[in-house]
Write an enzyme that holds these catalytic residues in place. Sequence first.
Site, PDB file in Angstrom:
ATOM      1  N   TYR A   2      27.516 -61.222  93.860  1.00 28.78           N
ATOM      2  CA  TYR A   2      28.560 -62.229  93.665  1.00 28.78           C
ATOM      3  C   TYR A   2      29.674 -61.752  92.737  1.00 28.78           C
ATOM      4  CZ  TYR A   2      26.224 -66.213  95.875  1.00 28.78           C
ATOM      5  OH  TYR A   2      25.670 -67.084  96.761  1.00 28.78           O
TER       6      TYR A   2
ATOM      7  N   ASP B  16      21.361 -69.032  93.510  1.00 32.41           N
ATOM      8  CA  ASP B  16      22.214 -69.974  94.230  1.00 32.41           C
ATOM      9  C   ASP B  16      21.383 -70.692  95.298  1.00 32.41           C
ATOM     10  OD1 ASP B  16      24.418 -71.296  95.099  1.00 32.41           O
ATOM     11  OD2 ASP B  16      25.403 -69.580  96.012  1.00 32.41           O
TER      12      ASP B  16
ATOM     13  N   ASP C 280      11.029 -64.885  97.764  1.00 25.18           N
ATOM     14  CA  ASP C 280      10.647 -65.577  99.013  1.00 25.18           C
ATOM     15  C   ASP C 280       9.438 -66.476  98.769  1.00 25.18           C
ATOM     16  OD1 ASP C 280       9.447 -63.151  98.522  1.00 25.18           O
ATOM     17  OD2 ASP C 280       9.361 -62.507 100.607  1.00 25.18           O
TER      18      ASP C 280
ATOM     19  N   LYS D 162      13.437 -59.959  93.799  1.00 27.02           N
ATOM     20  CA  LYS D 162      12.966 -59.267  95.006  1.00 27.02           C
ATOM     21  C   LYS D 162      12.807 -57.786  94.671  1.00 27.02           C
ATOM     22  CE  LYS D 162      12.496 -60.134  98.928  1.00 27.02           C
ATOM     23  NZ  LYS D 162      11.189 -60.295  99.620  1.00 27.02           N
TER      24      LYS D 162
END
Length: 411
Positions: free
Chosen positions: A155, A300, A276, A222
């Site tokens: 971002y 987000d 996840d 992740k």
Amino acid sequence: MFQKLKPPKEGEKIEFVAGKLMVPDNPIIPFFKGDGIGLDVVPAAIKVLERAAELIGKSITWFEIYAGEEAYKLYGNHLPEDTLNAIREFRVALKGPLTTPVGGGYRSLNVTIRQVLDLYANVRPIYYLRGVPSPVKEPEKVNFVIFRENTEDVYAGIEWQRGGKETLKLIEILEKEFGTKIRRDSGIGIKIISEFATKRLVRLAIKFAIENKRRSITLVHKGNIMKFTEGAFRDWGYEVAKQEFGEFCITEDELISKFEGKNPEGKIVVKDRLADNMFQQIILRSEEYDVIALPNLNGDYLSDAAAALVGGLGIAPGSDIGDGIAVFEPIHGSAPKYAGQNKVNPSAQILSGALMFEWLGWKKASEMIKKAVEMTIQQKTVTYDLHRQIGGKIVGTMEFAEEVIKNLETL
Ligand code: NAP
């Protein structure tokens, strides 16, 4: 200092001295309505906040500043320096949503505000208000606070368009110097996660956990796939916990090996989860999560998904926090199709104001606002979005705020 703005003569400035916020009883608070439904929800929220402040013997001097379409009309610029200077000077702002064009046009104003003012943590409390329709069976078990890194990751806005001169040059350099194969018809974005930004975010989250007697902090990442960015986020997070807050924190491994799985009084358990997996964890085992820290992109996604557990966008408040400076805003966007109709739910904007009161140290007023919003929803005097789910009496944005004020008066 200002090109067009005239700061109010009454009221006093909030100061930040030696790392501490000094809040007068009559602070000047800048606000902007932003775009779309911001024009409906911000004035409604201001009415509620003003009354709640009065009820605890404080007064707010509002200072209107501009961003988005209104700013463009006044300044020929969607985010004028005046606006940023006002937030810098007065250290806080209540913010309405801003429209962001997709795929082209100007850069996200929301992202720019966060980056320019170095509001490095997006903090979103996710808690349940009784009476709000929820898709889960036991929404009252949901009570956690998300700390999302706000300035880095994909971002950061470091990206190049497909076919551009720089893009092709970058592809060439990567191929020549590092043997990396990238298709020439690719757009490119860079993912950055630094030790500095990770540590200050996790530091803020742990301080919050200590001050608010929270029981755990979960680092979400992740790192199994993106080892040197997301994986490093996890490692640096554990490092801060160990090196700077060793007396308050234990790891999940220690919890099992040393404490038989029972969290000793006064300790915060530091754990980590893959992003996840975390999406199902917050649905199936939400009571196991308390403070959650994570990088920008996954933050987000996770914070919107989490908001859905407790009633969705119309309800969920948010904030962007830096050192001695903060902006408070709802999670939802500008929903242009409802703009100016006095129709949408102002709860998220009102509760963002409650969050601002907490930051100011006005905890009592903050709790009163939450309670009054909850009471209004339980009385089933609601805007169209909640009416669609729970029925009752349908009211407009401002009328909802007036009902909240009536309930505030009874507390
Ligand atoms: P959105 O503005 O949040 O609206 C999506 C839908 O959520 C609305 O159509 C409405 O659903 C519901 N909703 C949102 N706010 C509500 C409220 N206060 N009361 C009741 N329902 C509400 O998302 P979007 O349509 O994806 O984005 C519109 C613009 O806002 C975009 O330009 C986007 O970039 C921008 N945005 C800004 C921010 C920000 O300023 N922080 C955040 C997100 C998006 P129903 O139609 O089903 O009733």
